[in-house]
Write a protein that holds these residues in place. Structure first.
Motif: not given
Lengths: 228, 250
Positions: A3-4, A7, A75-76, A78-80, A212, B205-206, B232-236, B242, B245-249
């Protein structure tokens, strides 16, 4: 099913543009060392012209980072990455600006009488150049050990800065007629020290990308100075 | 901060299908806990165990323990009492086909309150808490079905608050709303958590990132990771979190 895809491609593309920007910054540093050691005004002019390329990279990458934030809400990890990219390009651009600043002083020095060049400059330039190269590598490889080494090397540059400053001060007292020349060297000294600081800034973001955790390495230095 | 709800080694089956596997999760009071995960991961099922909504499913079997303030809700608590203490708001606003006033007064009446003055007070307080009072104080006797989707959902929140619950469960309660109505409910949640504890299921998620204090990620009936939302949203910690939440599932 993956997916993505778009991106991920966009993230990879931004990353390779930052690498290209890093290569141009390293080239600017190499040219600066060359211009400094030969007081080569032609080279100095080329460095200042070269700065446009780096400025262009900065605005291009910045625009793409802002676009990806708006469109993809990263986020996570990607955001970092994106947050760190935006900080990194700003530091890289400042390093390139410092090359141009040094070039300006090289031209002024070359136009005046020849004076003794503080010897520690060679080592200071070399350490700073390695720091920039290593910090870019550590950034893209997520190498926190190399990043920590970059941050440690900032202290080596700081020591060289102090040594050069003392040497310049002594030279001014010996040859007050050449004060202007030495003040120009003093400015170069400060710019090289700032370039090392920018490298350390970039290195401090590597820990953020990988773990992080924010590592504000410059806070310690200012604290030490305020206590001394 | 104190734990208000605790699930211990919670397992749940729908017939032969195990929908929850050994769930251990603490819900802290006066916090918003977001339950996230792909469809069918068990997050809504888990939420329904917190006020025994699964009792209504014939093939459902539960092992393990859920406590509310230390009391086992499956062994030592009446389901009606539990549902008064743990209210629920659903994905789709479901106002009763009656007036705005009667929708809010419905629960208190069921629980025996008859005094008009008392009911008036409860209706006003609940609508105030649901940030709906100013919009409907002049038309309390009109049908709730004439309200906008966002207003209907806030009315459902007011209806849940009217019986003074301790915990509010929100099952994708903003998923059918426009961004302005969503923002109003999110603001409302941040206000309500001062008095209540909120557990929400969300696919947004937002939204989880914006308003929750704690996020719990479910996958295939398992609780993969739970922790402070910021972390969780910065560094799971878990790679699956990860990826989700980043949509790579995939």
């Amino acid at each position: 099913m993956a997916t993505r895809i778009e991106y991920d491609e966009e993230l990879r593309d931004i990353s390779s543009q930052i690498r290209a920007m890093g290569t141009e910054v390293k080239r600017a540093i190499d040219m600066t060392v060359e211009a400094f050691s030969g007081l080569d005004t032609e080279r100095a002019n080329q460095i200042m012209q070269h700065d446009d390329i780096i400025d262009h990279y900065e605005s291009l990458i910045e625009e793409r980072c802002i676009e990806i934030v708006v469109k993809q809400a990263p986020i996570a990890s990607d955001w970092r990455k994106i947050a760190s990219y935006m900080r990194m390009i700003s530091d890289l651009e400042r390093i390139a600006d410092n090359c141009s600043d040094i070039s300006m002083y090289i031209k002024r020095i070359a136009a005046g009488p020849e004076v003794h060049v503080p010897v520690a400059f060679t080592g200071m330039f070399d350490t700073m150049r390695d720091m920039v190269s290593d910090t870019i590598e550590s950034f893209f490889n997520g190498d926190t050990k190399l990043a920590a080494a970059v941050i440690r090397n900032d202290e080596v540059v700081d020591r060289d800065f102090d040594v050069i400053m003392k040497e310049i001060s002594a030279e001014i007292q010996k040859n007050p007629g050449h004060t202007d020349q030495f003040l120009d060297y003093l400015m170069i000294n400060k710019y090289v020290e700032r370039m090392a600081d920018h490298s350390a800034n970039i290195a401090s973001w590597v820990t953020f990308i990988v773990k992080g955790q924010l590592r504000l390495q410059y806070t310690d230095r200012y604290r030490k100075n305020s206590e001394s | 901060m104190a734990t208000i709800i605790q699930s211990e080694n919670l397992n749940l089956w729908y017939g032969d299908h195990q929908a929850l596997k050994d769930i251990n999760l603490s819900i802290e009071e006066h916090q918003i806990t977001a339950l996230i995960g792909p469809s069918g991961c068990g997050k809504s099922t888990f939420m329904k165990t917190l006020n025994r909504m699964n009792d209504l499913v014939k093939s459902c079997r539960i092992e393990g323990k859920v406590t509310l303030n230390g009391v086992d809700i499956y062994k030592d608590m009446d389901a009606n009492i539990l549902r008064k203490r743990v209210g629920m708001v659903f994905q789709k606003a479901n106002p009763f086909p009656m007036s705005i006033y009667d929708n809010v007064a419905y629960g208190p009446r069921i629980h025996g309150i008859r005094s008009h003055a008392k009911l008036d007070e409860i209706v006003e307080r609940s609508l105030q808490q649901a940030a709906l009072w100013d919009e409907c104080k002049d038309r309390l006797k009109t049908s709730a079905l004439g309200m906008s989707g966002g207003q209907q959902q806030r009315l459902c929140i007011a209806r849940a608050l009217a019986v003074e619950p301790e915990v509010l469960l929100m099952d994708e309660s903003t998923s059918a709303l426009d961004p302005i109505s969503t923002a109003k409910i999110e603001d409302l949640c941040l206000e309500l958590k001062k008095k209540y504890t909120i557990v929400m299921v969300t696919h947004n998620m937002q939204q989880a990132n914006r308003i929750s204090d704690v996020t719990a990620f479910f996958l295939l009936g398992e609780l993969i990771e739970a922790g402070e939302t910021k972390q969780i949203f910065l560094n799971p910690t878990n790679k699956k979190t990860e990826e989700y939440i980043t949509g790579r599932f995939g």
